[in-house]
Motif scaffolding. Structure first.
Motif, PDB file in Angstrom:
ATOM      1  N   PRO A   1      -0.483 -40.054  89.156  1.00  0.00           N
ATOM      2  CA  PRO A   1      -0.840 -41.169  88.272  1.00  0.00           C
ATOM      3  C   PRO A   1       0.332 -41.530  87.359  1.00  0.00           C
ATOM      4  CG  PRO A   1      -2.587 -39.542  88.307  1.00  0.00           C
ATOM      5  CD  PRO A   1      -1.443 -38.961  89.081  1.00  0.00           C
ATOM      6  N   LYS A   2       0.560 -42.835  87.195  1.00  0.00           N
ATOM      7  CA  LYS A   2       1.727 -43.311  86.454  1.00  0.00           C
ATOM      8  C   LYS A   2       1.292 -44.305  85.389  1.00  0.00           C
ATOM      9  CE  LYS A   2       6.081 -45.691  87.285  1.00  0.00           C
ATOM     10  NZ  LYS A   2       6.850 -46.449  88.240  1.00  0.00           N
ATOM     11  N   PHE A   3       1.885 -44.200  84.214  1.00  0.00           N
ATOM     12  CA  PHE A   3       1.591 -45.147  83.138  1.00  0.00           C
ATOM     13  C   PHE A   3       2.439 -46.398  83.308  1.00  0.00           C
ATOM     14  CE2 PHE A   3       0.097 -41.251  81.120  1.00  0.00           C
ATOM     15  CZ  PHE A   3      -1.093 -41.691  80.573  1.00  0.00           C
ATOM     16  N   GLU A   4       1.767 -47.542  83.292  1.00  0.00           N
ATOM     17  CA  GLU A   4       2.447 -48.833  83.342  1.00  0.00           C
ATOM     18  C   GLU A   4       1.929 -49.654  82.165  1.00  0.00           C
ATOM     19  OE1 GLU A   4       1.594 -50.546  87.145  1.00  0.00           O
ATOM     20  OE2 GLU A   4       2.743 -49.035  88.231  1.00  0.00           O
ATOM     21  N   GLY A   5       2.612 -49.568  81.062  1.00  0.00           N
ATOM     22  CA  GLY A   5       2.166 -50.268  79.864  1.00  0.00           C
ATOM     23  C   GLY A   5       0.921 -49.623  79.298  1.00  0.00           C
ATOM     24  N   ASN A   6      -0.171 -50.386  79.223  1.00  0.00           N
ATOM     25  CA  ASN A   6      -1.423 -49.844  78.700  1.00  0.00           C
ATOM     26  C   ASN A   6      -2.380 -49.439  79.825  1.00  0.00           C
ATOM     27  OD1 ASN A   6      -2.038 -52.400  79.590  1.00  0.00           O
ATOM     28  ND2 ASN A   6      -3.471 -52.835  77.926  1.00  0.00           N
ATOM     29  N   ARG A   7      -1.823 -49.200  81.013  1.00  0.00           N
ATOM     30  CA  ARG A   7      -2.653 -48.821  82.158  1.00  0.00           C
ATOM     31  C   ARG A   7      -2.128 -47.543  82.787  1.00  0.00           C
ATOM     32  NH1 ARG A   7      -1.947 -54.084  85.633  1.00  0.00           N
ATOM     33  NH2 ARG A   7       0.104 -53.162  85.511  1.00  0.00           N
ATOM     34  N   LEU A   8      -3.039 -46.786  83.342  1.00  0.00           N
ATOM     35  CA  LEU A   8      -2.712 -45.612  84.133  1.00  0.00           C
ATOM     36  C   LEU A   8      -3.095 -45.940  85.570  1.00  0.00           C
ATOM     37  CD1 LEU A   8      -1.809 -42.630  84.130  1.00  0.00           C
ATOM     38  CD2 LEU A   8      -4.167 -42.004  83.725  1.00  0.00           C
TER      39      LEU A   8
ATOM     40  N   LYS B   1      -6.844 -49.415 101.378  1.00  0.00           N
ATOM     41  CA  LYS B   1      -6.226 -48.658 100.293  1.00  0.00           C
ATOM     42  C   LYS B   1      -6.989 -48.963  99.014  1.00  0.00           C
ATOM     43  CE  LYS B   1      -1.502 -48.406 101.906  1.00  0.00           C
ATOM     44  NZ  LYS B   1      -0.089 -48.538 101.499  1.00  0.00           N
ATOM     45  N   VAL B   2      -6.955 -48.036  98.081  1.00  0.00           N
ATOM     46  CA  VAL B   2      -7.658 -48.218  96.816  1.00  0.00           C
ATOM     47  C   VAL B   2      -6.665 -48.007  95.680  1.00  0.00           C
ATOM     48  CG1 VAL B   2      -9.481 -47.345  95.320  1.00  0.00           C
ATOM     49  CG2 VAL B   2      -9.867 -47.479  97.768  1.00  0.00           C
ATOM     50  N   LYS B   3      -6.623 -48.987  94.774  1.00  0.00           N
ATOM     51  CA  LYS B   3      -5.793 -48.882  93.581  1.00  0.00           C
ATOM     52  C   LYS B   3      -6.723 -48.584  92.413  1.00  0.00           C
ATOM     53  CE  LYS B   3      -2.765 -51.621  90.645  1.00  0.00           C
ATOM     54  NZ  LYS B   3      -2.247 -52.977  90.420  1.00  0.00           N
ATOM     55  N   VAL B   4      -6.536 -47.435  91.801  1.00  0.00           N
ATOM     56  CA  VAL B   4      -7.357 -47.030  90.662  1.00  0.00           C
ATOM     57  C   VAL B   4      -6.559 -47.326  89.399  1.00  0.00           C
ATOM     58  CG1 VAL B   4      -8.572 -45.140  89.553  1.00  0.00           C
ATOM     59  CG2 VAL B   4      -8.429 -45.214  92.036  1.00  0.00           C
ATOM     60  N   GLU B   5      -7.181 -48.093  88.513  1.00  0.00           N
ATOM     61  CA  GLU B   5      -6.503 -48.508  87.292  1.00  0.00           C
ATOM     62  C   GLU B   5      -7.372 -48.146  86.097  1.00  0.00           C
ATOM     63  OE1 GLU B   5      -6.050 -52.822  85.673  1.00  0.00           O
ATOM     64  OE2 GLU B   5      -4.530 -52.497  87.221  1.00  0.00           O
ATOM     65  N   LEU B   6      -6.817 -47.354  85.181  1.00  0.00           N
ATOM     66  CA  LEU B   6      -7.525 -46.984  83.964  1.00  0.00           C
ATOM     67  C   LEU B   6      -6.834 -47.688  82.806  1.00  0.00           C
ATOM     68  CD1 LEU B   6      -9.207 -43.796  83.160  1.00  0.00           C
ATOM     69  CD2 LEU B   6      -7.548 -44.531  81.482  1.00  0.00           C
ATOM     70  N   ARG B   7      -7.581 -48.568  82.137  1.00  0.00           N
ATOM     71  CA  ARG B   7      -6.995 -49.371  81.062  1.00  0.00           C
ATOM     72  C   ARG B   7      -7.306 -48.769  79.701  1.00  0.00           C
ATOM     73  NH1 ARG B   7      -7.555 -55.737  82.518  1.00  0.00           N
ATOM     74  NH2 ARG B   7      -6.093 -55.659  84.239  1.00  0.00           N
TER      75      ARG B   7
ATOM     76  N   LEU C   1      -5.985 -39.370  81.472  1.00  0.00           N
ATOM     77  CA  LEU C   1      -5.467 -38.587  82.591  1.00  0.00           C
ATOM     78  C   LEU C   1      -6.530 -37.631  83.129  1.00  0.00           C
ATOM     79  CD1 LEU C   1      -2.811 -38.474  84.077  1.00  0.00           C
ATOM     80  CD2 LEU C   1      -2.068 -36.670  82.545  1.00  0.00           C
ATOM     81  N   VAL C   2      -7.360 -37.071  82.226  1.00  0.00           N
ATOM     82  CA  VAL C   2      -8.452 -36.183  82.637  1.00  0.00           C
ATOM     83  C   VAL C   2      -9.467 -36.960  83.477  1.00  0.00           C
ATOM     84  CG1 VAL C   2     -10.411 -34.845  81.758  1.00  0.00           C
ATOM     85  CG2 VAL C   2      -8.165 -34.592  80.701  1.00  0.00           C
ATOM     86  N   VAL C   3      -9.787 -38.190  83.063  1.00  0.00           N
ATOM     87  CA  VAL C   3     -10.750 -39.020  83.804  1.00  0.00           C
ATOM     88  C   VAL C   3     -10.218 -39.318  85.206  1.00  0.00           C
ATOM     89  CG1 VAL C   3     -11.833 -41.300  83.881  1.00  0.00           C
ATOM     90  CG2 VAL C   3     -11.771 -40.034  81.739  1.00  0.00           C
TER      91      VAL C   3
END
Length: 175
Positions: free
Chosen positions: A160-167, A121-127, A140-142
């Motif tokens: 995609p879900k926002f968790e604090g300062n991460r998507l 599985k892959v967890k993608v995290e955008l900070r 969100l576009v990225v």
């Protein structure tokens, strides 16, 4: 004398059995009735095997005459077999930034495709940092671009879900 020397997995055997009466099973599994623990121990000694308490919570406790060493060996073999059949799913993590360039995004996507084809599985995290928090739509576009690149080999478990300062979004490999 220590009476509480049992671990959770270990079964009490021979002299560790302190009950007055036990329900006794033979080596073949047939019931021999309710007998005293001493009589059961004598019967086990005559058969040159061990007396094992297999159900301590029953009234009276159930004991079986068996070769304890052989029993433990067979149990360990069954555990090994069950572990061989299990597949451990690992979660790999890929971190992105809202200001990531196109080539860097493609490189990260290739890495994610490699993980997904292996079955992970892959967890993608955008900070987001600082002022980037004001432009969550750019992040969100990225993430949407990233999901478009890997859509042939992986499917997102949820949006995609926002968790604090991460998507955050998690991808499962396609079967």
């Amino acid at each position: 004398m220590i009476w509480r020397c049992l671990t959770i997995k270990e079964l009490p055997i021979n002299e560790e059995i302190r009950d007055r009466e036990v329900r006794l099973l033979s080596q073949t599994g047939e019931q021999l009735g309710i007998v005293s623990a001493r009589e059961a121990q004598i019967m086990a000694n005559e058969a040159n095997v061990d007396l094992v308490k297999i159900s301590p919570n029953a009234k009276p406790p159930v004991c079986k005459i068996m070769d304890y060493g052989k029993f433990k060996y067979e149990q360990s073999r069954k555990e090994k077999e069950s572990r061989k059949k299990q597949k451990t799913v690992t979660v790999k993590e890929i971190r992105l930034r809202p200001s990531i360039e196109e080539n860097d995004l493609n490189t990260k996507a290739k890495q994610a495709i490699k993980f997904l084809t292996k079955g992970d599985k892959v967890k993608v995290e955008l900070r987001f940092r600082g002022r980037e928090m004001g432009h969550k739509d750019a992040g969100l576009v990225v993430v949407k671009k990233f999901l478009d690149i890997v859509k042939e080999v992986g499917t997102p478990t949820r949006h995609p879900k926002f968790e604090g300062n991460r998507l955050v979004v998690t991808l499962d490999p396609k079967k």
